[in-house]
Design an enzyme around this catalytic site. Structure first.
Site, PDB file in Angstrom:
ATOM      1  N   TYR A 266      -6.487  -0.346  -6.697  1.00 15.12           N
ATOM      2  CA  TYR A 266      -5.955  -1.626  -6.206  1.00 15.12           C
ATOM      3  C   TYR A 266      -5.239  -1.474  -4.864  1.00 15.12           C
ATOM      4  O   TYR A 266      -5.043  -0.377  -4.370  1.00 15.12           O
ATOM      5  CB  TYR A 266      -5.103  -2.336  -7.241  1.00 15.12           C
ATOM      6  CG  TYR A 266      -3.896  -1.686  -7.838  1.00 15.12           C
ATOM      7  CD1 TYR A 266      -3.311  -0.544  -7.326  1.00 15.12           C
ATOM      8  CD2 TYR A 266      -3.298  -2.267  -8.962  1.00 15.12           C
ATOM      9  CE1 TYR A 266      -2.185   0.009  -7.897  1.00 15.12           C
ATOM     10  CE2 TYR A 266      -2.172  -1.721  -9.548  1.00 15.12           C
ATOM     11  CZ  TYR A 266      -1.618  -0.587  -9.005  1.00 15.12           C
ATOM     12  OH  TYR A 266      -0.495  -0.046  -9.582  1.00 15.12           O
ATOM     13  N   GLU A 267      -4.909  -2.637  -4.274  1.00 18.71           N
ATOM     14  CA  GLU A 267      -4.380  -2.705  -2.900  1.00 18.71           C
ATOM     15  C   GLU A 267      -5.377  -2.134  -1.890  1.00 18.71           C
ATOM     16  O   GLU A 267      -4.989  -1.626  -0.839  1.00 18.71           O
ATOM     17  CB  GLU A 267      -3.031  -1.980  -2.785  1.00 18.71           C
ATOM     18  CG  GLU A 267      -1.952  -2.497  -3.703  1.00 18.71           C
ATOM     19  CD  GLU A 267      -1.573  -3.945  -3.443  1.00 18.71           C
ATOM     20  OE1 GLU A 267      -1.911  -4.464  -2.358  1.00 18.71           O
ATOM     21  OE2 GLU A 267      -0.953  -4.560  -4.318  1.00 18.71           O
ATOM     22  N   GLY A 268      -6.652  -2.251  -2.192  1.00 20.17           N
ATOM     23  CA  GLY A 268      -7.703  -1.695  -1.341  1.00 20.17           C
ATOM     24  C   GLY A 268      -8.053  -0.298  -1.831  1.00 20.17           C
ATOM     25  O   GLY A 268      -7.208   0.591  -1.839  1.00 20.17           O
TER      26      GLY A 268
ATOM     27  N   GLN B 102      -9.383   2.506   2.332  1.00 23.67           N
ATOM     28  CA  GLN B 102      -8.274   3.037   3.128  1.00 23.67           C
ATOM     29  C   GLN B 102      -8.777   4.074   4.128  1.00 23.67           C
ATOM     30  O   GLN B 102      -8.350   4.110   5.289  1.00 23.67           O
ATOM     31  CB  GLN B 102      -7.233   3.690   2.214  1.00 23.67           C
ATOM     32  CG  GLN B 102      -6.627   2.778   1.175  1.00 23.67           C
ATOM     33  CD  GLN B 102      -5.935   1.570   1.756  1.00 23.67           C
ATOM     34  OE1 GLN B 102      -5.233   1.665   2.756  1.00 23.67           O
ATOM     35  NE2 GLN B 102      -6.152   0.424   1.152  1.00 23.67           N
TER      36      GLN B 102
ATOM     37  N   ARG C 145       0.833  -1.197   0.000  1.00 25.45           N
ATOM     38  CA  ARG C 145       0.000   0.000   0.000  1.00 25.45           C
ATOM     39  C   ARG C 145       0.873   1.255   0.000  1.00 25.45           C
ATOM     40  O   ARG C 145       0.571   2.228  -0.690  1.00 25.45           O
ATOM     41  CB  ARG C 145      -0.953  -0.016   1.195  1.00 25.45           C
ATOM     42  CG  ARG C 145      -2.116  -0.965   0.979  1.00 25.45           C
ATOM     43  CD  ARG C 145      -2.986  -1.148   2.201  1.00 25.45           C
ATOM     44  NE  ARG C 145      -4.180  -1.901   1.831  1.00 25.45           N
ATOM     45  CZ  ARG C 145      -5.073  -2.382   2.680  1.00 25.45           C
ATOM     46  NH1 ARG C 145      -4.906  -2.170   3.985  1.00 25.45           N
ATOM     47  NH2 ARG C 145      -6.132  -3.049   2.252  1.00 25.45           N
TER      48      ARG C 145
END
Length: 585
Positions: free
Chosen positions: A435-437, A442, A293
């Site tokens: 992406y990556e959440g 977040q 992240r």
């Protein structure tokens, strides 16, 4: 399109003066024996050269050619394989890796700057090495000694690559619904069966093997476990054996990052090895996820830096219109840098990017302290890493996309055509918010878990630290210090209000989390601008110091007030957001 040039002066300034890396490293024996500031500067110089001369030339051609999927083979664009081999041989993939297994053992606050250069040069290419470094980190933190010995040296060397396999069609961010299954075998390994989508670097021709970290469920278990699944089985002596039931179903045809292989991966009784404890896979995976992240935040930052350079060069070269009040040269047109709106965009990009670089280096410093320090210093750094990771990912990528769009606007109509290259940066950067959440997730993590989850303990501790540092500044305007302190106080007050109401209003955090994160980000950047101005007063490069002062003034006049808007949005609560019935949408 002008070649990318790394902002080395600013990077060194942050390392040496703003965050005092030499003193930090001296207090951490494991780092001190590996690096000093002269070594760090040499690494930055070499990374800058490689980013400009090797990686950046891949950017345009990789976007135009894209990735091919032919007969279960994924073929990267021309030049990728040769450059990846050179990049690997230089030790760049294992730069921050464990020296016991062949890594270079460099601190993360240095590695972050190297990552930024690579992302500025070519987003798509850089993702391959980033995912490999993340996979190695997870294996090193949670894998057995046998797995570490077998896989880490090959990952750090770049001979093998890594991939993270989480998402499934029916289970995007909600991993509870994954269907991939793992069955225990007589030899202690597991048979992995299922499909994953959106797997960055899931397969390619850059390395001889791809090591997948796969989330799967054990029979009759509600928990999720993590497994190491090589594309090609590995013999006891480290040589490659046979195909391991891992195949590519297809590759995604995407808006951007066309040189990055985003794959649908199928696992058909593939042999896997448990990482960590059963049903604790998410805990293990989040070791990788937190670093990734931050890495994706750096992608947004790198794109912003590249966009600024392209737009600033264009603005100084492109003649159009006459300066307000008349041309100073008497010509019939002036460079567009004379126009106020163009300056507004360029100053915004640069002011946000340089503060964002400070956030990234500070977060890297906290990661180093959380890993290598002792006792309360270690524990405190871990709290700050938890607090700042979602901010770094979301705020850096949101503002990174803003920067590329503003840079495209500077180009006018020329920014919408391929020849200038700026439209590619817009496309490549867009995914970083997803992406990556997603950045909404977040923000919910930030406000729901990191701020109100401990009843503001970490936030209050962090705010107190910022205020203490500002009291020690000697070269800054007291009015600007007061402006940042006022926003910090407002953030704490509104966070307390949300914390008090979170049970009675269960949708509140979800509805206002993005505004809270943005308010925090703009306020935090105000602090970093004060820190930079305080330290730059003694900088030997007077032109560099002058630039910082101008940018800080612009930030406080034009950008810090954005925090007030976002704080007001949090105060407004969730009533109007949640009021309209779903069927009316």
């Amino acid at each position: 399109m002008n070649p990318y040039q790394a902002p080395l002066t600013d990077m060194r300034f942050l390392l040496e003066q703003v965050f005092d890396a030499p003193n930090t490293w001296a207090q951490l024996p494991e780092i001190a024996e590996m690096v000093d500031i002269d070594t760090a500067n040499a690494i930055l110089e070499e990374a800058a050269k490689i980013s400009c001369e090797l990686i950046h030339p891949l950017n345009r051609t990789g976007d135009e050619q894209g990735v091919l999927h032919q007969e279960n083979q994924v073929i990267t664009p021309d030049g990728y394989k040769a450059v990846y081999e050179q990049y690997s041989q230089g030790g760049w993939i294992g730069l921050c890796g464990d020296p016991e297994f062949g890594g270079m053992g460099m601190p993360k606050m240095l590695g972050i700057l190297v990552d930024e250069m690579a992302y500025s040069a070519c987003n798509a290419f850089t993702l391959y090495g980033s995912l490999t470094a993340g996979a190695a980190l997870c294996i090193n933190a949670h894998g057995s000694e046998e797995l570490k010995q077998a896989y880490l040296p090959k990952l750090y060397s770049g001979e093998w690559a890594g991939a993270m396999d989480m998402t499934e069609p029916q289970a995007g961010s909600d991993l509870r619904n994954i269907r991939t299954r793992a069955l225990l075998q007589d030899d202690g390994s597991y048979a992995i069966t299922g499909s994953k989508i959106f797997i960055t670097g899931g397969d390619h021709d850059l390395t001889e093997n791809v090591i997948h970290l796969v989330l799967a469920k054990l029979p009759d278990s509600k928990g999720i476990s993590l497994f190491l699944v090589p594309k090609i089985s590995v013999n006891a002596d480290g040589s490659l054996a046979n195909a391991n039931g891992v195949s590519v179903g297809s590759i995604e045809h995407k808006m951007g990052l066309k040189g990055s292989a985003t794959c649908v991966m199928n696992f058909d009784n593939a042999q896997g090895f448990l990482i960590g404890e059963p049903n604790r896979g998410l805990v293990c995976m989040f070791t990788m996820m937190n670093y990734e992240r931050l890495a994706i935040g750096i992608q947004g930052l790198g794109s912003a830096q590249a966009a600024y350079q392209m737009a600033a060069d264009y603005a100084k070269e492109r003649n159009q219109g006459i300066a307000a009040g008349g041309s100073s040269t008497g010509s019939d047109s002036d460079p567009i840098i004379v126009h106020g709106d163009v300056r507004r965009m360029l100053l915004t990009i640069r002011a946000m990017t340089e503060a964002g670089r400070a956030l990234s280096v500070f977060t890297g410093q906290q990661l180093d302290l959380a890993k290598y320090a002792q006792d309360e210093v270690k524990a405190k750094a871990a709290r700050y890493v938890g607090l700042l990771t979602p901010v770094a990912k979301a705020f850096l990528t949101d503002r990174g996309l803003d920067a590329t769009i503003m840079a495209q606007q500077v180009f006018g109509g020329h920014g919408y055509i391929r020849e200038t290259g700026i439209e590619q940066l817009v496309r490549d950067t867009r995914i970083a918010q997803i992406y990556e959440g997603t950045n909404g997730i977040q923000a919910i993590d930030f406000l729901g878990r990191k701020v109100t989850g401990d009843n503001l303990a970490a936030l209050n501790e962090f705010v107190a630290d910022l205020k203490a540092q500002m009291r020690a500044f000697t070269h800054v305007d007291a009015v600007k210090v007061a402006a940042v302190c006022a926003r910090l106080d407002a953030l704490v007050i509104v966070a307390e209000s949300v914390n008090d109401r979170k049970v009675a209003q269960p949708a509140l955090i979800n509805a206002c989390a993005v505004d809270f994160l943005d308010a925090f980000g703009y306020t935090l950047y105000g602090f970093y601008w004060l820190a930079m101005v305080d330290k730059v007063a003694d900088h030997e490069d007077k032109a560099f110091a002058e630039q910082k002062v101008y940018l800080a003034k612009f930030y406080f006049d034009k950008l810090l007030p954005k925090a007030d808007y976002h704080i007001a949005q949090v105060r407004a609560g969730d009533a109007t957001t949640m009021a309209m019935p779903a069927e009316l949408f």
